[in-house]
Design a protein around this motif. Structure first.
Motif, PDB file in Angstrom:
ATOM      1  N   UNK A  27       0.828  -1.215   0.000  1.00 56.18           N
ATOM      2  CA  UNK A  27       0.000   0.000   0.000  1.00 56.18           C
ATOM      3  C   UNK A  27       0.859   1.261   0.000  1.00 56.18           C
ATOM      4  N   UNK A  28       1.934   1.261   0.780  1.00 58.30           N
ATOM      5  CA  UNK A  28       2.841   2.417   0.830  1.00 58.30           C
ATOM      6  C   UNK A  28       3.403   2.701  -0.562  1.00 58.30           C
ATOM      7  N   UNK A  85      -3.212  14.142   3.123  1.00 59.77           N
ATOM      8  CA  UNK A  85      -4.653  13.918   3.303  1.00 59.77           C
ATOM      9  C   UNK A  85      -4.965  13.196   4.611  1.00 59.77           C
ATOM     10  N   UNK A  86      -6.174  13.372   5.077  1.00 60.11           N
ATOM     11  CA  UNK A  86      -6.688  12.565   6.179  1.00 60.11           C
ATOM     12  C   UNK A  86      -7.174  11.275   5.536  1.00 60.11           C
ATOM     13  N   UNK A  87      -6.413  10.220   5.699  1.00 62.79           N
ATOM     14  CA  UNK A  87      -6.720   8.979   4.990  1.00 62.79           C
ATOM     15  C   UNK A  87      -7.915   8.232   5.542  1.00 62.79           C
ATOM     16  N   UNK A  88      -8.294   8.511   6.795  1.00 64.49           N
ATOM     17  CA  UNK A  88      -9.420   7.786   7.380  1.00 64.49           C
ATOM     18  C   UNK A  88     -10.536   8.714   7.863  1.00 64.49           C
ATOM     19  N   UNK A  89     -10.174   9.864   8.384  1.00 68.07           N
ATOM     20  CA  UNK A  89     -11.198  10.823   8.816  1.00 68.07           C
ATOM     21  C   UNK A  89     -11.940  11.334   7.581  1.00 68.07           C
ATOM     22  N   UNK A  90     -13.250  11.420   7.670  1.00 66.13           N
ATOM     23  CA  UNK A  90     -14.029  11.847   6.504  1.00 66.13           C
ATOM     24  C   UNK A  90     -14.923  13.044   6.789  1.00 66.13           C
ATOM     25  N   UNK A 106      -8.750   5.385   2.788  1.00 64.61           N
ATOM     26  CA  UNK A 106      -8.316   4.032   3.131  1.00 64.61           C
ATOM     27  C   UNK A 106      -9.302   3.395   4.098  1.00 64.61           C
ATOM     28  N   UNK A 107      -9.435   2.090   4.020  1.00 64.46           N
ATOM     29  CA  UNK A 107     -10.253   1.361   4.984  1.00 64.46           C
ATOM     30  C   UNK A 107      -9.482   1.249   6.304  1.00 64.46           C
ATOM     31  N   UNK A 108     -10.182   0.868   7.351  1.00 62.01           N
ATOM     32  CA  UNK A 108      -9.532   0.668   8.650  1.00 62.01           C
ATOM     33  C   UNK A 108      -8.441  -0.398   8.535  1.00 62.01           C
ATOM     34  N   UNK A 109      -8.706  -1.462   7.803  1.00 69.54           N
ATOM     35  CA  UNK A 109      -7.717  -2.533   7.633  1.00 69.54           C
ATOM     36  C   UNK A 109      -6.485  -2.024   6.890  1.00 69.54           C
ATOM     37  N   UNK A 110      -6.677  -1.188   5.880  1.00 71.50           N
ATOM     38  CA  UNK A 110      -5.543  -0.632   5.136  1.00 71.50           C
ATOM     39  C   UNK A 110      -4.709   0.286   6.018  1.00 71.50           C
ATOM     40  N   UNK A 111      -5.356   1.093   6.842  1.00 74.53           N
ATOM     41  CA  UNK A 111      -4.616   1.945   7.782  1.00 74.53           C
ATOM     42  C   UNK A 111      -3.775   1.068   8.700  1.00 74.53           C
ATOM     43  N   UNK A 112      -4.357   0.023   9.239  1.00 67.68           N
ATOM     44  CA  UNK A 112      -3.625  -0.860  10.147  1.00 67.68           C
ATOM     45  C   UNK A 112      -2.472  -1.565   9.442  1.00 67.68           C
TER      46      UNK A 112
END
Length: 123
Positions: A27-28, A85-90, A106-112
């Motif tokens: 992902x990175x 960007x805020x990748x999870x906050x919307x 990004x999804x929560x799983x992708x952030x993790x």
């Protein structure tokens, strides 16, 4: 998924479990939405790494997992003028691409997964 900010991080996993560092690395390095567009790092096989943001080498030394998670979820907590960007906050965002309005990049799983990988980057 809701999250709780404690001091300068988000201590709890967004998914309830740790991410997968191998998926995080992929992902990175994905040019479509994430890190390598602006950051460089210890990725010798990847050409044309970004130079707008700090090098990711040693990220696991500089920040805790909790801090890395908050930086991905909402980097503006650290720097209100950031271009990251805020990748999870919307919610409450104003400069958002039409495709991402009202939803996370990004999804929560992708952030993790990304957090798990960045935590492995040690000097």
């Amino acid at each position: 998924m809701p999250y709780t900010i404690v001091n300068d991080g988000i201590p709890a996993s967004l998914t309830g479990s740790p991410g997968d560092a191998a998926r995080g690395r992929a992902l990175v390095l994905a040019r479509t939405t994430t890190c390598i567009l602006c950051h460089s790092g210890p990725f010798p096989e990847t050409r044309f790494q970004g130079d707008l943001a700090p090098d990711l080498a040693g990220a696991g030394n500089r920040w805790t997992v909790s801090q890395l998670r908050l930086r991905l979820v909402d980097a503006s907590r650290f720097n209100p003028e950031t271009i990251m960007p805020s990748y999870y906050r919307a919610d409450g965002l104003v400069r958002v691409g039409r495709n991402f309005a009202g939803k996370p990049i990004l999804s929560a799983a992708e952030v993790e997964d990304i957090v798990a990988f960045l935590a492995t980057l040690r000097d």
